[in-house]
Design an enzyme around this catalytic site. Structure first.
Site, short mmCIF file in Angstrom:
data_model
loop_
_atom_site.label_atom_id
_atom_site.label_comp_id
_atom_site.label_asym_id
_atom_site.label_seq_id
_atom_site.Cartn_x
_atom_site.Cartn_y
_atom_site.Cartn_z
N ALA A 63 0.80 -1.18 0.01
CA ALA A 63 0.03 -0.12 0.03
C ALA A 63 0.83 1.04 0.17
O ALA A 63 2.03 1.40 0.54
CB ALA A 63 -0.85 -0.02 1.17
N GLY A 109 1.90 -5.25 1.62
CA GLY A 109 0.84 -5.88 1.12
C GLY A 109 1.06 -6.55 -0.33
O GLY A 109 0.37 -7.24 -0.97
N GLU A 112 1.31 -9.94 0.69
CA GLU A 112 -0.06 -10.30 0.84
C GLU A 112 -0.63 -10.74 -0.62
O GLU A 112 -1.56 -11.56 -0.48
CB GLU A 112 -0.78 -9.40 1.54
CG GLU A 112 -0.41 -9.34 3.08
CD GLU A 112 -0.99 -8.39 3.81
OE1 GLU A 112 -1.74 -8.93 4.82
OE2 GLU A 112 -1.20 -7.21 3.55
#
Length: 258
Positions: A63, A109, A112
C-alpha cells in the site's frame, strides 16, 4: 495505464505498472487492480492469470504509505470500519487460479497479494516480507492468515513480528515460492505454466483448487467428504467424457467448460 492487462490465449497477464512508486498501490491503482481481477474472473475465455510488477526490481511494495494508508487510517480513527480488500482481491473469493511472478521485492501488501495467488515464482533478486509492524500497523490483507499456512510457524512469526524480509533463496527453501527463475525468463515461465494449467479441464482445475483450499480449513473427514462431492460434480461434466475419449483416441482434448 495504471494496471496493464494483456491476454495470451486463455491467460491474462496483469501487471502493476507504477514503477516510480515501487509498484505500490494508491487508491486509484488499488481500485484498478480489483477491476482487472474481477474482469478476469468474469471472462469465460480466460482460465488462469499471472500477476507481476513493472520493471526489474519490485513486484510491489504494498500500500502507498503516503496516500492509501493515511486515507484508510483517518476513516478508521473517525469511527468507520471500511473494508480492506487490498488489490481488490485479497479478501474476495475466487474460482480461477492465479500465479505470482515475483520480479523483485514483494513487501507488506505486495507479499499479501502474492500469498493470495495459488503459485509463486520468484526472480533471484526478490525479497519477501511483511513490514507492517515497522509502521506500527499489522498485516490486514491476509498476511497473518496465509503466511503461517505457507511456511513454518516460527518463521512466519519472526517475519511478521520483526517486519524483516527473507531473500528468494530462503523463500524457496521453506516453500514460500515454488522455484527461482532468472529475471529475464520469469514472465515467460510464469505464462508457460499458466498456459499448461489453462490446457487442463477448466472445471476440474477450479474444483481441485476449491477442494484444496476448503480442505485446509476443515478436519480430515470433512475435507474428504468435500473432495468426494466435487469429484462427483466433475465426473458429471461433458469435459470429463471428453478427457477420457481424447485419451482413448490418442488426441488432444478439446474442453469447453461444461
Amino acid at each position: 495505464m495504471p494496471i496493464d492487462v494483456r491476454c495470451e490465449g486463455a491467460v491474462a497477464v496483469i501487471t502493476i505498472d507504477r514503477p516510480e512508486a515501487r509498484n505500490s498501490l494508491d487508491p486509484e491503482h488499488n481500485a484498478a487492480l480489483g477491476r482487472a481481477v474481477a474482469e478476469f474472473e468474469a471472462d469465460d475465455g480466460l482460465r488462469v492469470a499471472v500477476l507481476t510488477g513493472a520493471g526489474d526490481e519490485v513486484f510491489s511494495a504494498g500500500a502507498d504509505l503516503k496516500k492509501l494508508i493515511p486515507a484508510y487510517r483517518d476513516a478508521v480513527r473517525a469511527g468507520e470500519e471500511p473494508a480492506w480488500n487490498f488489490g481488490g482481491f485479497t479478501a474476495t473469493p475466487r474460482e480461477k487460479p492465479m500465479i505470482a511472478a515475483i520480479n523483485g521485492h514483494a513487501l507488506a501488501g505486495g507479499l499479501e497479494m502474492a500469498l493470495a495467488c495459488d503459485i509463486r515464482l520468484a526472480s533471484p533478486n526478490a525479497t519477501l516480507g511483511l513490514a507492517e509492524t515497522k509502521w506500527a500497523i499489522i498485516p490486514g490483507a491476509g498476511g497473518t492468515v496465509r503466511l503461517p499456512r505457507a511456511v513454518p510457524l516460527g518463521l512466519a512469526m519472526e517475519m511478521i513480528l520483526t517486519g524483516d524480509p527473507i531473500d528468494a533463496a530462503e523463500a524457496h527453501r521453506v516453500g514460500l515460492v515454488n522455484r527461482i527463475v532468472p529475471l529475464p525468463e520469469l514472465r515467460a515461465e510464469a505464462v508457460a505454466l499458466a498456459q499448461r494449467i489453462a490446457g487442463r479441464g477448466p472445471l476440474a482445475v477450479r474444483a481441485a483448487r476449491a477442494s484444496v483450499l476448503e480442505g485446509l480449513g476443515t478436519d480430515h473427514d470433512a475435507a474428504m467428504a468435500g473432495e468426494f462431492r466435487r469429484f462427483l460434480e466433475v465426473m458429471r461434466t461433458d469435459d470429463a467424457v471428453e478427457g477420457a475419449t481424447a485419451f482413448a483416441e490418442k488426441r488432444a482434448p478439446v474442453y469447453k467448460g461444461r
